[in-house]
Each structure stands twice: as C-alpha cells, then as structure tokens.
Design a protein around this motif. Structure first.
Motif, PDB file in Angstrom:
ATOM      1  N   GLY A 486       0.816  -1.205   0.000  1.00  0.00           N
ATOM      2  CA  GLY A 486       0.000   0.000   0.000  1.00  0.00           C
ATOM      3  C   GLY A 486       0.853   1.259   0.000  1.00  0.00           C
ATOM      4  O   GLY A 486       0.591   2.210  -0.755  1.00  0.00           O
ATOM      5  N   ILE A 487       1.888   1.278   0.832  1.00  0.00           N
ATOM      6  CA  ILE A 487       2.796   2.438   0.883  1.00  0.00           C
ATOM      7  C   ILE A 487       3.514   2.613  -0.446  1.00  0.00           C
ATOM      8  O   ILE A 487       3.698   3.734  -0.937  1.00  0.00           O
ATOM      9  CB  ILE A 487       3.800   2.270   2.034  1.00  0.00           C
ATOM     10  N   TYR A 488       3.905   1.493  -1.042  1.00  0.00           N
ATOM     11  CA  TYR A 488       4.634   1.564  -2.316  1.00  0.00           C
ATOM     12  C   TYR A 488       3.786   2.231  -3.392  1.00  0.00           C
ATOM     13  O   TYR A 488       4.261   3.133  -4.098  1.00  0.00           O
ATOM     14  CB  TYR A 488       5.040   0.160  -2.757  1.00  0.00           C
ATOM     15  N   PHE A 489       2.537   1.810  -3.523  1.00  0.00           N
ATOM     16  CA  PHE A 489       1.708   2.366  -4.600  1.00  0.00           C
ATOM     17  C   PHE A 489       1.218   3.777  -4.285  1.00  0.00           C
ATOM     18  O   PHE A 489       0.958   4.559  -5.200  1.00  0.00           O
ATOM     19  CB  PHE A 489       0.533   1.437  -4.888  1.00  0.00           C
ATOM     20  N   LEU A 490       1.112   4.105  -2.996  1.00  0.00           N
ATOM     21  CA  LEU A 490       0.688   5.458  -2.633  1.00  0.00           C
ATOM     22  C   LEU A 490       1.837   6.463  -2.725  1.00  0.00           C
ATOM     23  O   LEU A 490       1.615   7.646  -3.001  1.00  0.00           O
ATOM     24  CB  LEU A 490       0.116   5.468  -1.215  1.00  0.00           C
ATOM     25  N   TYR A 491       3.065   6.000  -2.502  1.00  0.00           N
ATOM     26  CA  TYR A 491       4.201   6.936  -2.493  1.00  0.00           C
ATOM     27  C   TYR A 491       5.361   6.469  -3.379  1.00  0.00           C
ATOM     28  O   TYR A 491       5.745   7.148  -4.326  1.00  0.00           O
ATOM     29  CB  TYR A 491       4.705   7.135  -1.061  1.00  0.00           C
ATOM     30  N   TYR A 493       5.955   4.200  -5.725  1.00  0.00           N
ATOM     31  CA  TYR A 493       5.829   3.979  -7.167  1.00  0.00           C
ATOM     32  C   TYR A 493       5.894   5.295  -7.934  1.00  0.00           C
ATOM     33  O   TYR A 493       6.482   5.386  -9.013  1.00  0.00           O
ATOM     34  CB  TYR A 493       4.525   3.245  -7.460  1.00  0.00           C
ATOM     35  N   ARG A 494       5.285   6.341  -7.361  1.00  0.00           N
ATOM     36  CA  ARG A 494       5.273   7.643  -8.030  1.00  0.00           C
ATOM     37  C   ARG A 494       6.566   8.418  -7.839  1.00  0.00           C
ATOM     38  O   ARG A 494       7.009   9.141  -8.719  1.00  0.00           O
ATOM     39  CB  ARG A 494       4.094   8.486  -7.507  1.00  0.00           C
ATOM     40  N   LYS A 495       7.206   8.274  -6.671  1.00  0.00           N
ATOM     41  CA  LYS A 495       8.375   9.071  -6.342  1.00  0.00           C
ATOM     42  C   LYS A 495       9.697   8.395  -6.700  1.00  0.00           C
ATOM     43  O   LYS A 495      10.757   9.021  -6.596  1.00  0.00           O
ATOM     44  CB  LYS A 495       8.376   9.376  -4.836  1.00  0.00           C
TER      45      LYS A 495
END
Length: 536
Positions: A486-491, A493-495
């Motif tokens: 969840g953290i990966y896709f919320l932050y 993956y984009r950053k």
C-alpha cells in the motif's frame, strides 16, 4: 513492464559513489560486527526459549539453522562482493528482479532488523534486572517496569519493560555519533562476551551428565507446520540469531576493499558463532537439564506465552532453564559457580548492546538506501555533516525499536523477526542465480560453489523453516507485506527515481554534475543530482 523496473547495476554503483558513506571498515571489523550480532542473540537471549521448544534437541536446532545459514552465506558472499553497496538483499533484488520485488524485500528487512533489535533489548533487560539489580545491588525492579503486559505474552503484573526501552535508545544515540566509533566500541564488547562464553564452556562441559540429554527430542524433530515446537521449530526461532552475517553485507558500502573483506566477514563470523552455539548449548543442558514444560496435550507450552509464564511462577519450576531470563548466568549459579555466573551476567549486560548496535546499524542502512532511491522520503537519507551518518532515520528507527522492546516478550519478537529474515534470505539466493544468467561476464571476486545446488537449497531451507514458525508469526509477514505494498503504490511507485527516469550515471568529473533546476526545487546538496528522463 510497469512492475519490472530493474535498476541497472552500473547505476546502483554510481549512485552509491555519488552519495556514499565513509569507507572505514576492514575484514576484522566486519567479522567482529557479525560475531557481535550472532553471539548474544541466540546464546544469551534465546537459550531458554529454544530449550522450551526442543529440550536437549536445541543442539540439533542450532545445527539445522546453521546449515541453512551456511548455504545462504555463500550466496550473500558472491552478490555482496559483486554489488558492494549498502542495502543488502533490497539492493540485490533491485538490480536483478525489479523495483516491486525489491520493495517487498526491503520492507521485510525493516521488519527483520527492527523486531530483532527489540528482542535483544528485552534479553538485555533480563540480565540487568537479574544480575545487576538483584544479585549485586539487592534491588527488585517493580514488576510493572520489568516486562510487557501479560495480554501480549509478558509476565504477571507487567506493564512496560523500561530497561529494554532505555538501552535501545542509548544504542541509537551511539550509532548517530558515527560508524567508526561504533565499530570500535563493538570490538571491545565482542571481546568481553567471547571471553565470557569461553569461560562458560570450560566450566560446564566437565560437569555434563549424559542422562540429562534423555529424552533428547521430547517434542520430536518435526512438531508439525505452524506448531513452532520440536528441533525444527526451535531452529526456526533461533534462526534470527544468525542475521549477523546479513548485517555484514549491509556494511559493504562502508568497507575498504569490499570484494575481499565482505566474504571473509560473512563466512568467518558464521563459522565462529556456530561452534560457540553448539558448545554452550551442550554445557547448559548437560549440567542442569533443559527439558521443556509440557502442556496437558503432551506438547510444550509456547515460549513467551501466558501459559508458560504461569507455570514458571510455580515453585516446582523455579530453577528450570526454560524459565530463566538470564539462562547462562543461572546455569553457573546452579552448579556452584555463583560468582562466575554473576560475572557472566555482567558480561552479557555489557555485551548485548553490541547485538542491538549491529541490528540497528543494518536496519538504518536499509532505510537509507530505500530513501536514496526515492521509495521513501529523501529527507530520511540525509547524512549528518559532522557525524557522517544517516541521523534522521537512525533516530526514527531507535524510537520504534524501543517501543517494541517495551511491550513484547523476547520469544514472540524473535519469531516475528524471522518471518522477514527468511523471506529476504531466500530472495538473495534467487538474485544470485538471476544475476549469473543476466550478467555472466561481470567480475566476481567470489563465486558460490555449485550454485545449481546451493541456490535452491537456500530457498528450500528458508521456506521449510518459515513453515515451522508458530502460525501467528507466519501471518505477520503477509500482513506486513500488504501494508508495504500500500505504501509503495501510494508513495514509492510515483516518487521512485528509477520510475521518473532519474538514473544516476557515473561521471568522474565534478563539473559534469548538473545543478538543481532554478525555481523548481531546492535540493539537499547530498541528494543525487537530477538527470534528464530516460526510459527505465
């Protein structure tokens, strides 16, 4: 493929070079780092928990865990000498299997090191309360300050383990001061505890009675998947003691001549510690016995459980090895060496912080590299201008570790830590085999012998031990992984720097480094420079 961002190995090495930690560690210091982490966690802290699971079969459990670690160590030695940067299994996965799997590995390592450091802090607290306060000062630490709450597996009357929380915070402060200073202190502490364990072996082995090893396997070799008992169940618990050689690989970026020194530190520390493990376990069980306390169904009560805590409070088990919070000092007192037992308790009191130090060191370096890659906020990878250490993430980690140590018992913490450990170790074996196929011509100063056998053996061994953890501990990894995804896709993956095309390219001249874009961002001078986007 979207989820198969593989960071070029040359880019990983270039990023480390541009934003590197100071290289100050040699082969001896690396070996001592490994010994500092391994000897202590399993012997000083988990001897009681392991005996409750396997009885005298604890000796076999050490061998089983050691064999799995040995094949894993060969995989670590090859890939750590090929990719000598911080990040351990996380970095290796990034270079071979892609960003998403690398994130899951790094997230598992966070679980591994932080929880393991909490467990050892709890173990240190037992020696502090039993030897320093009780034996020497004649003081009794109030029950509500000596252990976590019973609802979480603690002792009757417990509310918070204050000494465990305090030692975790003190070691955090030491790590923030500097790597080289930490290594020097660690070397002194390792010498103290190796001397203490040598004295323990010399005093106990002549007093061993073979009858105490019967039955050798009261809970059997294999207690069943999810049971956490038997020799294999004990091996699954004490396996987390061997994360010391993994911690060696996390220090590769701060090591002089890592291609030579990292393999020496990995294999050397593992062999030294395994020998100590088996000999000390034989001395402890052979002198006062180590039979587990059985439940009504003929199965040992779970280590760290409420049921076992109640049994240990009964007069019949007051001198049992499985009930002691300071197992080795307790053994020496029972066989007539009270003064030496107290001295060993002091040695544990002084030396166990070296275990916490190495575990915290490794955990902060994992966070450091994940932040440096943009998967976590980059401010976490800031390096202190004076101390040259990642002080922000070190402080955050220390607070988390202190919180875990304050409320949970050592047995439960060790099992939870192993869930992340075993996953990471298995992924390293996969990474070595993948890199052999995708980049066969890259120079390797150390090559894993018979990788076709050693690699799969590592994966199988880790999976087998994972399935022999208690069911509750096994469930922690998938839950923790879901949170991480969840953290990966919320932050992340984009950053991600790789996702944005900010791939670092090694350029030897400083005037080739492009400045920050005026009016767009004011970047920390320690952060990697921006690069034109490229297709990952």
């Amino acid at each position: 493929m979207k989820f198969a961002r593989v960071k070029p190995l040359d880019a990983i090495l270039a990023t480390a070079e541009k934003k590197a930690l100071h290289r100050s560690l040699g082969a001896l210091q690396l070996t001592l780092f490994g010994v500092g982490c391994i000897i202590g966690t399993g012997i000083f802290v988990l001897t009681s928990a392991g005996a409750q699971k396997a009885g005298p079969g604890l000796m076999l459990a050490f061998v089983i865990a050691g064999l799995v670690c040995l094949v894993a160590a060969f995989c670590y030695a090859e890939i750590a000498s090929t990719i000598p940067v911080a990040g351990s299994a996380y970095t290796y996965s990034y270079a071979t299997m892609g960003e998403f799997l690398a994130w899951t590995v790094g997230w598992a390592l966070v679980l591994e090191y932080a929880i393991a450091a909490s467990a050892v802090s709890v173990g240190w607290s037992g020696y502090f309360a039993g030897t320093i306060l009780d034996e020497f000062l004649g003081l009794q630490l109030p029950a509500f300050l000596a252990a976590g709450p019973l609802a979480l597996g603690g002792q009757p009357g417990g509310f918070i383990n204050l000494p465990a929380a305090v030692i975790a915070l003190l070691v955090t402060w030491l790590l923030m001061i500097g790597t080289n200073e930490s290594a020097k202190v660690n070397a002194i502490l390792v010498a103290i505890k190796v001397s203490a364990l040598t004295a323990f072996i010399v005093l106990t082995l002549p007093a061993v009675e073979t009858a105490r090893f019967n039955p050798f396997l009261p809970a059997g070799v294999f207690g069943g998947f999810g049971s956490g008992v038997g020799a294999v169940g004990a091996a699954a618990t004490i396996f987390f003691a061997y994360v010391g050689f993994d911690a060696v690989s996390t220090a590769a970026e701060e090591t002089r001549n890592p291609q030579r020194n990292v393999p020496i530190g990995l294999v050397g520390s593992l062999l030294i510690c395994t020998i100590f493990y088996v000999l000390v376990a034989a001395g402890a069980i052979g002198t006062i016995g180590g039979q587990p306390i059985m439940g009504p169904n003929g199965v040992p009560f779970p280590a760290g459980s409420e049921e076992l805590a109640r049994q240990c409070a009964l007069p019949a088990y007051s001198g049992a090895l499985v009930c002691s919070d300071e197992a080795l000092a307790h053994v020496l007192r029972q066989i007539g060496f009270s003064s030496i037992g107290n001295a060993l308790g002091i040695a544990a009191f002084l030396a166990l912080p070296s275990v916490i130090l190495v575990l915290l060191f490794a955990q902060t370096r994992i966070f450091f590299v994940m932040s440096r890659d943009g998967l976590l906020p980059e401010r976490l990878s800031a390096v202190h201008p004076k101390w040259k250490t990642p002080h922000v993430v070190t402080a955050i980690t220390g607070v988390i570790v202190a919180t875990g140590a304050a409320f949970f018992p050592v047995g439960q913490l060790a099992d939870i830590a192993n869930a992340g450990t075993l996953y990471a170790f298995a992924m390293v074996a996969v990474a070595v085999m993948v890199l052999r196929r995708t980049d066969p011509d890259r120079p390797r100063s150390f090559r894993t012998p018979m990788l076709w056998l050693v690699g799969p053996a590592t994966i199988f061994g880790c999976a087998f031990l994972f399935l022999n953890l208690p069911a509750g501990a096994m469930l922690v990894l998938p839950v923790w992984t879901l949170i991480g995804v969840g953290i990966y896709f919320l932050y992340g993956y984009r950053k991600s720097h790789l996702g944005q095309g900010l791939i670092e390219v090694h350029e030897p001249e400083i005037h080739d480094i492009e400045p920050a874009i005026p009016g767009v961002d004011e970047r920390d001078p320690l952060d990697p420079p921006r690069r034109p986007p490229v297709t990952p």
